[in-house]
Write a protein that holds these residues in place. Structure first.
Motif, PDB file in Angstrom:
ATOM      1  N   GLU A   9      49.794  39.261  34.705  1.00 51.25           N
ATOM      2  CA  GLU A   9      49.231  40.056  33.615  1.00 51.25           C
ATOM      3  C   GLU A   9      50.332  40.511  32.659  1.00 51.25           C
ATOM      4  OE1 GLU A   9      46.350  43.052  35.216  1.00 51.25           O
ATOM      5  OE2 GLU A   9      46.728  41.913  37.044  1.00 51.25           O
TER       6      GLU A   9
ATOM      7  N   ILE B 275      33.687  44.844  35.693  1.00 51.80           N
ATOM      8  CA  ILE B 275      34.781  44.233  34.926  1.00 51.80           C
ATOM      9  C   ILE B 275      34.296  43.139  33.979  1.00 51.80           C
ATOM     10  CG2 ILE B 275      35.404  42.517  36.688  1.00 51.80           C
ATOM     11  CD1 ILE B 275      38.361  43.114  35.931  1.00 51.80           C
TER      12      ILE B 275
ATOM     13  N   GLU C 105      46.415  49.243  38.950  1.00 46.66           N
ATOM     14  CA  GLU C 105      47.756  48.772  38.592  1.00 46.66           C
ATOM     15  C   GLU C 105      47.763  47.258  38.387  1.00 46.66           C
ATOM     16  OE1 GLU C 105      50.294  50.956  38.115  1.00 46.66           O
ATOM     17  OE2 GLU C 105      48.772  52.486  38.517  1.00 46.66           O
ATOM     18  N   ALA C 106      48.465  46.837  37.354  1.00 48.33           N
ATOM     19  CA  ALA C 106      48.563  45.406  37.071  1.00 48.33           C
ATOM     20  C   ALA C 106      49.556  44.749  38.021  1.00 48.33           C
ATOM     21  CB  ALA C 106      49.004  45.188  35.629  1.00 48.33           C
ATOM     22  N   ASN C 107      49.319  43.498  38.340  1.00 49.42           N
ATOM     23  CA  ASN C 107      50.253  42.690  39.136  1.00 49.42           C
ATOM     24  C   ASN C 107      50.635  43.354  40.458  1.00 49.42           C
ATOM     25  OD1 ASN C 107      50.502  40.702  36.993  1.00 49.42           O
ATOM     26  ND2 ASN C 107      51.794  42.209  35.942  1.00 49.42           N
TER      27      ASN C 107
ATOM     28  N   TYR D   3      43.427  51.852  34.816  1.00 48.00           N
ATOM     29  CA  TYR D   3      42.576  50.699  35.153  1.00 48.00           C
ATOM     30  C   TYR D   3      41.986  50.095  33.871  1.00 48.00           C
ATOM     31  CZ  TYR D   3      38.654  47.951  36.838  1.00 48.00           C
ATOM     32  OH  TYR D   3      37.771  46.925  37.056  1.00 48.00           O
TER      33      TYR D   3
ATOM     34  N   ILE E 144      41.827  38.618  37.269  1.00 49.57           N
ATOM     35  CA  ILE E 144      43.044  39.426  37.445  1.00 49.57           C
ATOM     36  C   ILE E 144      43.373  39.460  38.934  1.00 49.57           C
ATOM     37  CG2 ILE E 144      42.940  40.859  35.345  1.00 49.57           C
ATOM     38  CD1 ILE E 144      41.740  43.112  37.000  1.00 49.57           C
ATOM     39  N   GLY E 145      44.664  39.471  39.207  1.00 54.73           N
ATOM     40  CA  GLY E 145      45.087  39.312  40.594  1.00 54.73           C
ATOM     41  C   GLY E 145      45.472  37.867  40.878  1.00 54.73           C
TER      42      GLY E 145
ATOM     43  N   LEU F 121      47.864  44.391  43.373  1.00 55.15           N
ATOM     44  CA  LEU F 121      46.996  43.894  44.429  1.00 55.15           C
ATOM     45  C   LEU F 121      46.563  42.492  44.007  1.00 55.15           C
ATOM     46  CD1 LEU F 121      45.449  44.310  47.045  1.00 55.15           C
ATOM     47  CD2 LEU F 121      43.775  45.662  45.795  1.00 55.15           C
ATOM     48  N   MET F 122      47.221  41.486  44.618  1.00 56.47           N
ATOM     49  CA  MET F 122      47.061  40.121  44.134  1.00 56.47           C
ATOM     50  C   MET F 122      46.218  39.297  45.110  1.00 56.47           C
ATOM     51  SD  MET F 122      48.995  40.438  41.457  1.00 56.47           S
ATOM     52  CE  MET F 122      49.460  38.817  40.852  1.00 56.47           C
ATOM     53  N   PHE F 123      45.808  38.162  44.628  1.00 54.41           N
ATOM     54  CA  PHE F 123      45.026  37.267  45.485  1.00 54.41           C
ATOM     55  C   PHE F 123      45.776  35.945  45.642  1.00 54.41           C
ATOM     56  CE2 PHE F 123      41.651  34.237  46.503  1.00 54.41           C
ATOM     57  CZ  PHE F 123      41.007  34.921  47.529  1.00 54.41           C
TER      58      PHE F 123
ATOM     59  N   ARG G 286      44.500  48.132  32.046  1.00 53.40           N
ATOM     60  CA  ARG G 286      44.749  46.862  32.721  1.00 53.40           C
ATOM     61  C   ARG G 286      43.691  45.820  32.318  1.00 53.40           C
ATOM     62  NH1 ARG G 286      43.978  45.210  39.043  1.00 53.40           N
ATOM     63  NH2 ARG G 286      45.044  43.215  38.834  1.00 53.40           N
TER      64      ARG G 286
ATOM     65  N   LYS H 269      37.594  38.976  46.682  1.00 52.48           N
ATOM     66  CA  LYS H 269      38.495  39.371  45.573  1.00 52.48           C
ATOM     67  C   LYS H 269      38.099  40.685  44.900  1.00 52.48           C
ATOM     68  CE  LYS H 269      39.052  34.503  44.358  1.00 52.48           C
ATOM     69  NZ  LYS H 269      38.417  33.477  43.535  1.00 52.48           N
TER      70      LYS H 269
ATOM     71  N   THR I 247      40.841  43.346  44.184  1.00 54.02           N
ATOM     72  CA  THR I 247      41.800  43.044  43.092  1.00 54.02           C
ATOM     73  C   THR I 247      41.220  43.432  41.739  1.00 54.02           C
ATOM     74  OG1 THR I 247      41.006  40.777  42.759  1.00 54.02           O
ATOM     75  CG2 THR I 247      42.761  41.080  44.367  1.00 54.02           C
ATOM     76  N   LEU I 248      39.890  43.426  41.660  1.00 51.64           N
ATOM     77  CA  LEU I 248      39.246  43.730  40.365  1.00 51.64           C
ATOM     78  C   LEU I 248      39.201  45.224  40.075  1.00 51.64           C
ATOM     79  CD1 LEU I 248      36.247  41.229  40.359  1.00 51.64           C
ATOM     80  CD2 LEU I 248      38.566  40.898  39.537  1.00 51.64           C
ATOM     81  N   PHE I 249      39.512  46.057  41.071  1.00 50.82           N
ATOM     82  CA  PHE I 249      39.403  47.502  40.840  1.00 50.82           C
ATOM     83  C   PHE I 249      40.722  48.246  40.979  1.00 50.82           C
ATOM     84  CE2 PHE I 249      34.946  46.409  41.605  1.00 50.82           C
ATOM     85  CZ  PHE I 249      34.335  47.073  40.545  1.00 50.82           C
ATOM     86  N   CYS I 250      41.776  47.549  41.299  1.00 46.23           N
ATOM     87  CA  CYS I 250      43.081  48.209  41.394  1.00 46.23           C
ATOM     88  C   CYS I 250      43.511  48.640  40.001  1.00 46.23           C
ATOM     89  CB  CYS I 250      44.114  47.262  41.991  1.00 46.23           C
ATOM     90  SG  CYS I 250      45.775  47.982  41.998  1.00 46.23           S
TER      91      CYS I 250
END
Lengths: 73, 288, 389, 232
Positions: B43, B211, A26-28, B58, B38-39, A30-32, B61, A18, A21-24
């Motif tokens: 959000e 994060i 943009e929100a919503n 980022y 997140i992901g 790159l999802m898991f 976010r 994961k 996903t923690l470094f993208c």
């Protein structure tokens, strides 16, 4: 025509990381997917920065994400 | 109470856009979410027009994913890049005038306290280096001197990004930018030192590379501001456009700057320290 | 402080008993604030305004207000006023000349943010060379900001207009700031008789949910316009949104007119409506004009006064009607530019009858004798030299 | 045609320390106490000892609308001869702007007017009063600080605008009760005043004696205004 990130879901599913996903930025985007245990990209939202590629390939050496050219239909 | 206003009227939900429905069903309202998930949840930040690979985007976010109480939070921004994303969230956002965030937040926080003495409403001012340390400098400093109870976050990209790349007070010395055609003549302003001197009870300098840590300090800054006084986070959020950083390299750049001049610093008063220790203790008790 | 009971707006402004006091203009403004159920005031010093906010500070100390502080400077003051008002409380501040200009970026955004605040403007010279005297050129800068602008002639007006301003600004079909201006020193620091409502009566509190644009308090959904800077959508979106929004703001200014009729007996006052020559004036120039009418009466001349109380909305129709039979119009002003003269000339079909002036600037007094000179000229009277110049 | 209003537009000129502004307040308050009308323009600026100070008062039986400094006075009061001899005045000559049929009251022990001055004032039909008000203050109150009271006494003695009781009420209000401006410093000032209350009462008494004496002088000298009331 523009670049988006694409996740090789099968390959990604072999890890439980994961991290991308923690470094993208943009929100919503790159999802898991927990069922598949793999990341996926909401392509219309991807701006093609390739940060996820840096995380997956340069930092983690897992090479699950590639940048690909797509065309709007 | 704040949660009520995001809930659609009965029977209306089916007519709402998917993003909104997702927000109600899978959003963070009324739940304690962990930013490192997140992901995996919807959000509250939506699509925004910030540049690809922007480290400030980022930060925004992670910021929105870290709010301890998003349904009762008001965010203030000013001219600059950050507000392009800040305004695109399911949280009330106030865009005032140039550099006025901390003055508006002062009035807003006091007024909310008058109207809702028994409720916690979090007020957070987020602006760039120009907004807080140049044009809004006196308002930033004086909100701290007055011990106004809200959080100030500086997303420092070391340049006026939104107006096309001019030198700011937070640009490093020597760097050549617009309006500094021969290079910047003076040092980066010592923002965190000023914050401590001016009376902030919790001050952090951070490069967003971790994060968990980032999310923790955002939460801490908001919680400390509720009870003790002004809090301040100085975050390095590079401008990949004006500083010519390839987008895929922005994380590498952040890690380098972290080693060089943006090492993590966390300052808090004894009072705030005791407060956090108490919270940690209670958490452990609950777990045990 | 006495226990204050909330009374109906119309009752307080129109029917409540009144008692005569001999007080300064600054006191009159503070006395109005005392009766307006103000939650919060933010102060910043500048001469000649400071006295007003000192007195309001005293009100806070006595418990009439819930919060009050001295801000960092005027831009900070006006911004914090916006913040507090957006959170739903009733707010007040005051400033003068250079302070108004320092704060005007924020003030000019209040109408667009739909902020029902009340601003006291106690005029003072703007520009170099420095003077602290009551030139009112600063009001020219306010004319185009979208705020409702009332101009007080004397201490009584200051009281009435300030109290009414709180009521008018929060009317749902108005909901924009109201500025109450008067000349510094001449009115603020001089005493006059003021008929005041009892100090144990106050306006109802602000109802933040009786509003065309919701307050930002996380209790109700915020207005979309408040979160989205339209500029980030597209040029056309931003033109459109800004245009319709500003159109609504300026319509709101116009809609304030009916409340100016209701609470302030209309936007103009006419003395001697059948006069041949009119003095048209606002603020304390109207007081000089009133005196000129008296001088003229003693000399058997048929001179009248049109006092303009509301500068925004500007009572063009009313002025046109009042001046329809005038042979000449004298417009005395406390500024070099003659902003009122321009407004009046634009409102009437025969602007040639208007004499530009007399004007005094730098904050000097406006001798009635100068107004008389213009009246003599219009009436073709040759004046005997009666004073040592 | 309306009847002429009894109206005085007064310019008071003196030097710092003489209580020019104080006496302007008292003049205004005396009018108010008598149920008449007055307005005054306090002087703002750097008020230094022996530097020029001016104050302006309008007094009338009828409401006064006009504001601002009095540019065209019909009464000029000069509290210090240096206003004339040293030009310690905002307007030169000291009588500039003076209207016809006016009054000029000068505090001096010698004739300070030139022949030229006298001609101008005569042409305007001016009533000129020169008297050593400071000497009077010294004699009666034992302090030159009561000069302003003597000057007020002359003015009211000549114009008979208000009665002695109204003046006393105004002087008392000024010395013992502070109702003029409320500001941060008022509270501490009040307690100081309280401590000095006894002294204040004595001072008040002396001031009133000065005014009483100056009324008498006006009678003796025949300065009482017997002409048509002046018109401003």
């Amino acid at each position: 025509m523009y670049y988006v990130a694409r996740v090789d879901e099968e390959k990604c599913a072999t890890y439980n990381c994961k991290q991308c996903t923690l470094f993208c930025p943009e929100a919503n985007t790159l999802m898991f997917d927990e069922r598949k245990n793999a990341a996926y990209v909401n392509e219309p939202r991807c701006k093609g920065c390739a940060l996820c590629v840096y995380v997956c390939s340069d930092l983690l050496k897992r090479d699950c994400i590639t940048m690909e050219m797509v065309t709007t239909e | 109470m704040g949660l009520r206003y995001v809930q659609p009227a009965p029977g209306f939900k089916q007519y709402l856009p998917k993003d909104y429905v997702d927000l109600i069903d899978f959003g963070p309202f009324g739940k304690e979410v962990d930013a490192s998930q997140i992901g995996q949840f919807k959000e509250i930040l939506e699509e925004h027009p910030m540049c690809a690979g922007c480290w400030m985007a980022y930060f925004v976010r992670v910021f929105y994913a870290s709010l301890p109480n998003p349904e009762d939070t008001i965010v203030l921004g000013t001219a600059g890049c950050a507000r392009l994303a800040l305004s695109q969230a399911a949280v009330p956002f106030i865009y005032g005038n140039y550099g006025d965030t901390n003055a508006v937040a002062s009035g807003l926080t006091r007024a909310l306290n008058l109207r809702f003495p028994d409720k916690q409403k979090d007020v957070i001012a987020i602006a760039g280096d120009g907004g807080l340390m140049d044009i809004g400098f006196s308002m930033t400093m004086h909100s701290w001197f007055r011990k106004e109870k809200f959080t100030t976050i500086m997303v420092d990209n070391e340049v006026y990004g939104n107006t096309g790349g001019q030198e700011s007070g937070m640009s490093p010395k020597g760097v050549q930018l617009k309006m500094a055609p021969k290079g910047k003549k003076f040092d980066k302003l010592p923002a965190t030192e000023l914050a401590k001197l001016a009376g902030c009870v919790y001050v952090v300098k951070i490069a967003p590379t971790n994060i968990k840590r980032l999310s923790k300090v955002i939460k801490r800054a908001i919680l400390a501001a509720r009870h003790f006084g002004p809090t301040f986070i100085h975050a390095y959020t590079s401008c990949n456009i004006e500083y010519s950083i390839p987008t895929e390299e922005v994380l590498r750049d952040a890690r380098e700057r972290e080693k060089k001049d943006f090492g993590f610093e966390e300052y808090m008063t004894d009072e705030v320290k005791a407060f956090f220790e108490e919270i940690e203790k209670k958490k452990k008790e609950v777990k045990a | 402080m006495p226990e204050q009971k909330v009374v109906d707006i119309d009752y307080l402004l129109k029917e409540a008993p009144r008692e005569r006091h001999f007080i300064t203009g600054a006191q009159a403004m503070a006395e109005a604030v005392k009766r307006a159920n103000v939650d919060m005031a933010i102060a910043y010093p500048i001469t000649p305004q400071s006295e007003v906010m000192h007195l309001v500070g005293d009100l806070y100390a006595q418990g009439y207000l819930k919060d009050y502080y001295r801000a960092e400077e005027e831009y900070g003051t006006m911004s914090a006023i916006a913040g507090a008002s957006r959170a739903g409380v009733r707010v007040f501040t005051a400033t003068s000349g250079p302070g108004l200009l320092r704060g005007i970026e924020a003030i000019a955004s209040w109408p667009g943010h739909r902020i029902p605040a009340v601003l006291g403007v106690l005029t003072r010279v703007v520009n170099a060379p420095l003077s602290i005297q009551p030139d009112n050129i600063e009001l020219a800068y306010l004319l185009h900001s979208g705020v409702v602008l009332l101009h007080a002639e004397n201490q009584q007006d200051v009281f009435d207009m300030t109290l009414a301003a709180f009521a008018i600004s929060e009317m749902v079909d108005v909901y924009i700031p109201v500025a109450v201006a008067t000349e510094g020193f001449f009115v603020t620091h001089a005493k006059g008789y003021v008929e005041m409502t009892p100090e144990d009566m106050k306006l109802p509190p602000r109802d933040p949910y009786k509003a065309p644009v919701p307050v930002t308090d996380c209790e109700v959904p915020p207005a979309r316009i408040q979160r989205d800077a339209p500029v980030q959508k597209s040029n056309f979106m931003s033109y459109l949104i800004h245009a319709v929004w500003q159109q609504e703001v300026w319509s709101s200014t116009q809609r304030a007119m009916k409340y100016i009729y209701k609470y302030l007996n209309g936007p103009i006052e006419v003395v001697n409506p059948d006069a041949d020559v009119f003095v048209v004036a606002s603020g304390c120039a109207a007081a000089q004009g009133r005196e000129a009418v008296r001088y003229a009466q003693e000399e058997g001349l048929n001179v009248g006064l049109v006092k303009i109380k509301s500068i925004r909305p500007f009572p063009a129709q009313e002025v046109r009607e009042a001046l329809k039979n005038a042979k000449g119009v004298v417009i005395p002003e406390h500024n070099i530019e003659g902003w009122l003269s321009k407004e009046v000339k634009a409102a009437i079909p025969n602007s040639g009858i208007v004499v530009d002036g007399p004007r005094v600037y730098g904050g000097m007094t406006l001798p009635v004798e100068l107004i008389m000179e213009e009246i003599y000229k219009i009436l073709g009277i040759k004046q005997e030299k009666k004073v040592v110049i | 045609m309306a009847t002429k209003t009894k109206r005085y537009n007064i310019r008071i000129a003196g030097v710092g320390g003489q209580g020019v502004v104080t006496s302007a307040h008292i003049l205004g308050n005396a009018m108010s106490a008598a149920g008449k009308y007055a307005s005054l323009v306090p002087f703002f600026g750097s008020e230094k000892r022996m530097a020029p100070v001016e104050a302006y008062v309008r007094a009338s039986d009828e409401p006064i609308y006009e504001v601002g400094e009095v540019v065209y006075p019909n009464v000029i009061m000069i509290y210090h001869p240096q206003v004339i001899t040293h030009g310690k005045s905002y307007t030169m000559p000291f009588y500039s702007g003076l209207k016809e049929n006016g009054i000029v009251i000068i505090n001096t022990d010698v004739d300070v007017l030139t022949d030229e001055d006298k001609k101008v004032l005569d042409d305007l039909n001016t009533q000129i009063v020169m008297y050593n008000a400071t000497g009077l203050a010294m004699d009666i109150a034992g302090t030159e600080l009561a000069t302003n009271m003597a000057m007020l006494g002359f003015f009211f003695g000549i114009t008979k605008l208000v009665s002695f009781e109204h003046i006393e009420q105004a002087v008392r209000e000024r010395f013992l009760g502070n109702t003029f401006v409320a500001s941060g410093g008022t509270a501490s000032l009040d307690s100081a005043i309280e401590k000095k209350f006894k002294r204040k009462v004595e001072l008040l008494e002396k001031n009133m004696q000065v005014i009483k004496k100056s009324f008498k002088i006006v009678e003796e000298q025949g300065w009482t205004e017997e002409k048509e009331p002046v018109n401003a």
